[in-house]
Scaffold this motif. Structure first.
Motif, short mmCIF file in Angstrom:
data_model
loop_
_atom_site.label_atom_id
_atom_site.label_comp_id
_atom_site.label_asym_id
_atom_site.label_seq_id
_atom_site.Cartn_x
_atom_site.Cartn_y
_atom_site.Cartn_z
N VAL A 12 2.35 16.79 -20.29
CA VAL A 12 1.18 16.74 -19.43
C VAL A 12 0.51 15.38 -19.58
O VAL A 12 0.04 15.03 -20.65
N PRO A 13 0.48 14.58 -18.53
CA PRO A 13 -0.15 13.26 -18.61
C PRO A 13 -1.65 13.37 -18.87
O PRO A 13 -2.29 14.32 -18.44
N HIS A 14 -2.17 12.42 -19.60
CA HIS A 14 -3.61 12.37 -19.83
C HIS A 14 -4.30 11.90 -18.55
O HIS A 14 -3.71 11.22 -17.73
N ASP A 15 -5.56 12.26 -18.39
CA ASP A 15 -6.31 11.88 -17.19
C ASP A 15 -6.28 10.38 -16.95
O ASP A 15 -6.23 9.94 -15.81
N ARG A 16 -6.29 9.58 -18.02
CA ARG A 16 -6.29 8.12 -17.82
C ARG A 16 -4.95 7.62 -17.29
O ARG A 16 -4.86 6.51 -16.78
N ASP A 17 -3.90 8.43 -17.39
CA ASP A 17 -2.59 8.05 -16.87
C ASP A 17 -2.41 8.46 -15.41
O ASP A 17 -1.40 8.14 -14.80
N LEU A 18 -3.38 9.17 -14.87
CA LEU A 18 -3.29 9.67 -13.50
C LEU A 18 -4.17 8.85 -12.57
O LEU A 18 -5.19 8.30 -12.98
N LEU A 19 -3.77 8.78 -11.31
CA LEU A 19 -4.53 8.04 -10.30
C LEU A 19 -5.17 9.02 -9.32
O LEU A 19 -4.55 10.01 -8.92
N THR A 20 -6.37 8.71 -8.90
CA THR A 20 -7.00 9.47 -7.82
C THR A 20 -6.33 9.06 -6.52
O THR A 20 -5.63 8.04 -6.46
N ILE A 21 -6.60 9.79 -5.47
CA ILE A 21 -6.02 9.41 -4.18
C ILE A 21 -6.56 8.05 -3.73
O ILE A 21 -5.82 7.25 -3.15
N GLY A 22 -7.81 7.76 -4.03
CA GLY A 22 -8.38 6.46 -3.69
C GLY A 22 -7.72 5.32 -4.45
O GLY A 22 -7.46 4.25 -3.90
N GLU A 23 -7.43 5.57 -5.74
CA GLU A 23 -6.76 4.55 -6.55
C GLU A 23 -5.32 4.34 -6.07
O GLU A 23 -4.86 3.20 -5.97
N LEU A 24 -4.62 5.43 -5.77
CA LEU A 24 -3.25 5.30 -5.26
C LEU A 24 -3.25 4.57 -3.92
O LEU A 24 -2.40 3.71 -3.66
N SER A 25 -4.22 4.88 -3.09
CA SER A 25 -4.34 4.21 -1.80
C SER A 25 -4.58 2.70 -1.98
O SER A 25 -3.92 1.88 -1.34
N ALA A 26 -5.52 2.35 -2.85
CA ALA A 26 -5.84 0.94 -3.08
C ALA A 26 -4.64 0.19 -3.64
O ALA A 26 -4.34 -0.94 -3.24
N ARG A 27 -3.92 0.81 -4.59
CA ARG A 27 -2.77 0.15 -5.22
C ARG A 27 -1.57 0.06 -4.30
O ARG A 27 -0.80 -0.89 -4.35
N SER A 28 -1.38 1.04 -3.43
CA SER A 28 -0.19 1.08 -2.59
C SER A 28 -0.39 0.46 -1.21
O SER A 28 0.58 0.12 -0.54
N GLY A 29 -1.65 0.35 -0.77
CA GLY A 29 -1.92 -0.15 0.57
C GLY A 29 -1.69 0.90 1.65
O GLY A 29 -1.59 0.56 2.83
N VAL A 30 -1.62 2.15 1.25
CA VAL A 30 -1.38 3.26 2.18
C VAL A 30 -2.66 4.09 2.27
O VAL A 30 -3.25 4.43 1.25
N ALA A 31 -3.07 4.42 3.47
CA ALA A 31 -4.30 5.18 3.69
C ALA A 31 -4.23 6.55 3.02
O ALA A 31 -3.15 7.16 2.97
N PRO A 32 -5.36 7.05 2.54
CA PRO A 32 -5.38 8.39 1.94
C PRO A 32 -4.82 9.47 2.87
O PRO A 32 -4.12 10.38 2.42
N SER A 33 -5.10 9.36 4.16
CA SER A 33 -4.57 10.36 5.10
C SER A 33 -3.04 10.34 5.11
O SER A 33 -2.40 11.39 5.19
N ALA A 34 -2.45 9.16 5.02
CA ALA A 34 -0.98 9.06 4.97
C ALA A 34 -0.45 9.62 3.66
O ALA A 34 0.58 10.30 3.65
N LEU A 35 -1.16 9.39 2.56
CA LEU A 35 -0.74 9.94 1.27
C LEU A 35 -0.77 11.47 1.31
O LEU A 35 0.16 12.12 0.81
N ARG A 36 -1.80 12.04 1.91
CA ARG A 36 -1.86 13.50 2.04
C ARG A 36 -0.71 14.00 2.92
O ARG A 36 -0.10 15.04 2.63
N PHE A 37 -0.39 13.26 3.97
CA PHE A 37 0.73 13.61 4.85
C PHE A 37 2.05 13.55 4.07
O PHE A 37 2.88 14.46 4.16
N TYR A 38 2.26 12.49 3.29
CA TYR A 38 3.46 12.36 2.48
C TYR A 38 3.58 13.53 1.51
O TYR A 38 4.66 14.06 1.29
N GLU A 39 2.45 13.91 0.93
CA GLU A 39 2.45 15.04 0.00
C GLU A 39 2.80 16.34 0.72
O GLU A 39 3.60 17.14 0.23
N LYS A 40 2.25 16.52 1.91
CA LYS A 40 2.53 17.72 2.70
C LYS A 40 4.02 17.82 3.03
O LYS A 40 4.60 18.91 3.03
N LEU A 41 4.66 16.67 3.28
CA LEU A 41 6.08 16.63 3.59
C LEU A 41 6.97 16.74 2.35
O LEU A 41 8.18 16.87 2.46
#
Length: 161
Positions: A12-41
């Motif tokens: 189980v990763p520690h909280d500090r090892d995990l990214l929020t959707i905003g952090e993943l969006s900022a780091r990847s350059g992909v909008a949060p809505s697209a990340l949610r879509f990718y997750e849904k798929l």
């Protein structure tokens, strides 16, 4: 620490090892809505906090980068999903895992390159004639003879040697 607790702590990763959707969006350059879509798929995975907020392991950054660049060159999301499914689910993919995946894509990417080259080399001539209508074009498609060869841009998408 007893062996069961140690195994659980490693799994189980520690909280500090995990990214929020905003952090993943900022780091990847992909909008949060697209990340949610990718997750849904099923292209990426998130865990949930007690407050039902998404948290992503850092390894998801590589997956998002792969999705993003693959989609940019015209690879369908379903094909991307199949490729990602070949990666290990229980660990971060290694360089060898990514090399195996990419070697399977080589022929597909070569075909994409050929299609882009045909588009580059023939589109200018078509637009250059001025008619902008392949249905009535006397040069490339007299009397709409290409209709019998199927839908879409058959000149560009047909295999040419």
């Amino acid at each position: 620490m007893d062996p069961v607790a140690r195994t659980h702590a490693q799994a189980v990763p520690h909280d500090r090892d995990l990214l929020t959707i905003g952090e993943l969006s900022a780091r990847s350059g992909v909008a949060p809505s697209a990340l949610r879509f990718y997750e849904k798929l099923g292209l990426i995975q998130a865990t949930r906090t007690g407050g039902n907020q998404r948290r992503y392991e850092r390894s998801q950054l590589r997956r998002v980068a792969f999705i993003r660049i693959s989609a940019q060159v015209g690879v369908p999301l379903e094909t991307i999903k199949e490729a990602l499914a070949s990666l290990p689910a229980n660990r971060t993919p290694t360089k060898a895992d990514w090399a195996r995946l990419s070697s399977g894509w080589r022929s597909h990417l070569d075909e994409q390159i050929k299609l882009l080259e045909r588009l580059r080399d023939t589109l200018t001539g078509c637009i250059g004639c001025g008619c902008l209508s392949l249905k009535s074009c006397a040069l490339a498609n007299t009397d709409d003879r290409l209709a019998g060869k199927g839908p879409g841009p058959v000149i560009l998408t047909s295999v040419q040697e």
